[in-house]
Design a protein around this motif. Structure first.
Motif, mmCIF file in Angstrom:
data_model
loop_
_atom_site.group_PDB
_atom_site.id
_atom_site.type_symbol
_atom_site.label_atom_id
_atom_site.label_comp_id
_atom_site.label_asym_id
_atom_site.label_seq_id
_atom_site.Cartn_x
_atom_site.Cartn_y
_atom_site.Cartn_z
ATOM 1 N N THR A 1 -0.330 9.348 -4.980
ATOM 2 C CA THR A 1 -1.517 8.589 -4.627
ATOM 3 C C THR A 1 -1.340 8.064 -3.204
ATOM 4 O OG1 THR A 1 -0.730 6.434 -5.405
ATOM 5 C CG2 THR A 1 -1.855 7.867 -7.018
ATOM 6 N N MET B 1 -1.874 5.107 -2.174
ATOM 7 C CA MET B 1 -1.213 3.803 -2.214
ATOM 8 C C MET B 1 0.288 3.954 -2.371
ATOM 9 S SD MET B 1 -1.828 0.518 -1.981
ATOM 10 C CE MET B 1 -0.384 0.539 -0.916
ATOM 11 N N ALA C 1 3.042 2.887 0.438
ATOM 12 C CA ALA C 1 4.037 1.880 0.083
ATOM 13 C C ALA C 1 5.448 2.387 0.375
ATOM 14 C CB ALA C 1 3.900 1.499 -1.387
ATOM 15 N N ILE D 1 -2.764 -2.195 6.286
ATOM 16 C CA ILE D 1 -1.723 -2.274 5.257
ATOM 17 C C ILE D 1 -1.090 -3.654 5.279
ATOM 18 C CG2 ILE D 1 0.378 -1.215 4.353
ATOM 19 C CD1 ILE D 1 -0.347 1.239 6.168
ATOM 20 N N TRP E 1 2.804 -4.147 -1.692
ATOM 21 C CA TRP E 1 2.045 -3.478 -0.647
ATOM 22 C C TRP E 1 0.640 -3.151 -1.145
ATOM 23 C CZ3 TRP E 1 3.778 -4.263 3.859
ATOM 24 C CH2 TRP E 1 5.139 -4.206 4.159
ATOM 25 N N PHE E 2 -0.318 -3.299 -0.244
ATOM 26 C CA PHE E 2 -1.705 -2.971 -0.567
ATOM 27 C C PHE E 2 -2.370 -2.468 0.701
ATOM 28 C CE2 PHE E 2 -6.213 -4.137 -1.491
ATOM 29 C CZ PHE E 2 -6.364 -3.337 -2.616
ATOM 30 N N LEU E 3 -3.422 -1.687 0.558
ATOM 31 C CA LEU E 3 -4.113 -1.212 1.746
ATOM 32 C C LEU E 3 -5.622 -1.232 1.539
ATOM 33 C CD1 LEU E 3 -5.346 1.964 1.673
ATOM 34 C CD2 LEU E 3 -2.923 2.497 1.572
ATOM 35 N N HIS E 4 -6.307 -1.377 2.649
ATOM 36 C CA HIS E 4 -7.771 -1.385 2.707
ATOM 37 C C HIS E 4 -8.165 -0.262 3.652
ATOM 38 C CE1 HIS E 4 -11.624 -3.831 3.982
ATOM 39 N NE2 HIS E 4 -11.920 -2.813 3.185
ATOM 40 N N CYS E 5 -8.933 0.710 3.165
ATOM 41 C CA CYS E 5 -9.220 1.904 3.953
ATOM 42 C C CYS E 5 -10.708 2.217 3.963
ATOM 43 C CB CYS E 5 -8.454 3.098 3.397
ATOM 44 S SG CYS E 5 -8.727 4.640 4.311
ATOM 45 N N PRO F 1 -7.367 3.165 -2.938
ATOM 46 C CA PRO F 1 -6.067 3.761 -2.602
ATOM 47 C C PRO F 1 -5.232 4.218 -3.795
ATOM 48 C CG PRO F 1 -6.037 1.393 -2.231
ATOM 49 C CD PRO F 1 -7.472 1.767 -2.480
ATOM 50 N N GLY F 2 -5.381 3.543 -4.941
ATOM 51 C CA GLY F 2 -4.633 3.969 -6.114
ATOM 52 C C GLY F 2 -5.284 5.104 -6.862
#
Length: 283
Positions: free
Chosen positions: A37, A39, A43, A101, A108-112, A130-131
């Motif tokens: 994935t 995410m 990570a 990120i 860890w997390f991200l916004h895309c 992301p997941g």
């Protein structure tokens, strides 16, 4: 004329309006392996890189299957906007995409946000989950590793959302000289004006700019305006601020109807809707 009056958030106005953490940014390279994935792959990169936060470009990344959402009207009075239903895609290639990120609850997390070409549906844009996005083939990319602060998912009383907000990392490693800042803008802050003023205040007068967020409509120099007060927005490759000129902020927007808008933002004519997350890096 600014469309800022079209949006009224449920909570009282908060302060400050511009959250800023200065630190050190460096270009770094990374690989995303096929089959993970997005995410999980990011990570792993972050654990190996050892920085506090990062902002990366994902132009050319092949994904699939993948899930995404678009901007939409709020279903209740608790928010001014919300997310659409989840859309499913089989295979696509990102034309341009930016991922912020940071951390959410310590992980860890991200916004895309991205614009891409889908193998069946054509051109699409929105907020990738992301997941729920699979890296379809191995990918080599570049971005900015940032030390001195971290984008951290934080509840916001004004908007009733939780989103990335910069926080200081004390005793951060890898800082030799501050050359960058991570930023989040509150609702109704004008995007171009904020970038120009922050770059001057922080001494980042010739800076590369990457960012994603939402706008209450937008006017462009040579293209039709976006009238919708709800949107998902991506700064395109090449965005920057020069010492003597208005910031050059080529921008891509999608509204709740799936209409696309693209062009150079006009200063004073693109107020933030919910938030806008940025990194400014001295060139």
């Amino acid at each position: 004329m600014s469309r800022s009056h079209l949006i009224q958030h449920p909570g009282s106005r908060t302060s400050p309006r511009r959250h800023v953490v200065s630190g050190a940014a460096r270009i770094f390279e990374f690989d995303l392996p096929e089959g993970m994935t997005l995410m999980a792959a990011v990570a792993k990169v972050m654990d190996e890189t050892g920085c506090d936060s990062a902002v990366v470009r994902l132009d050319g990344l092949s994904i699939g299957p993948y899930n995404y959402v678009m901007p939409d009207q709020s279903p209740d009075g608790q928010h001014v906007a919300w997310y659409s239903k989840t859309y499913l895609g089989d295979a696509a290639r990102l034309q341009q995409g930016t991922a912020i990120i940071g951390r959410r609850d310590g992980d860890w997390f991200l916004h895309c946000h991205a614009v891409w070409q889908d193998s069946e549906c054509g051109r699409c844009a929105g907020h990738l989950l992301p997941g729920e996005v699979i890296v379809a083939s191995s990918y080599f990319g570049k971005g900015y590793a940032f030390d001195g602060g971290c984008f951290d998912v934080t509840p916001d009383a004004e908007t009733n959302f939780s989103f990335f907000r910069p926080r200081i990392i004390e005793n951060s490693q890898n800082i030799t000289q501050e050359n960058a800042a991570i930023v989040s803008l509150a609702p109704h802050e004008d995007l171009s004006t904020s970038v120009a003023e922050l770059s001057e205040e922080l001494g980042l007068r010739n800076a590369h700019v990457l960012g994603i967020g939402s706008l209450i409509g937008a006017d462009f120099r040579d293209e039709p305006s976006m009238e919708s007060p709800i949107s998902e927005v991506l700064l395109l490759d090449g965005a920057r601020v020069n010492s003597s000129d208005e910031p050059y902020l080529p921008t891509f927007c999608v509204d709740p109807e799936g209409n696309f808008f693209e062009g150079q933002i006009v200063s004073g004519r693109a107020p933030v809707c919910v938030t806008f997350e940025l990194i400014l890096v001295a060139s």
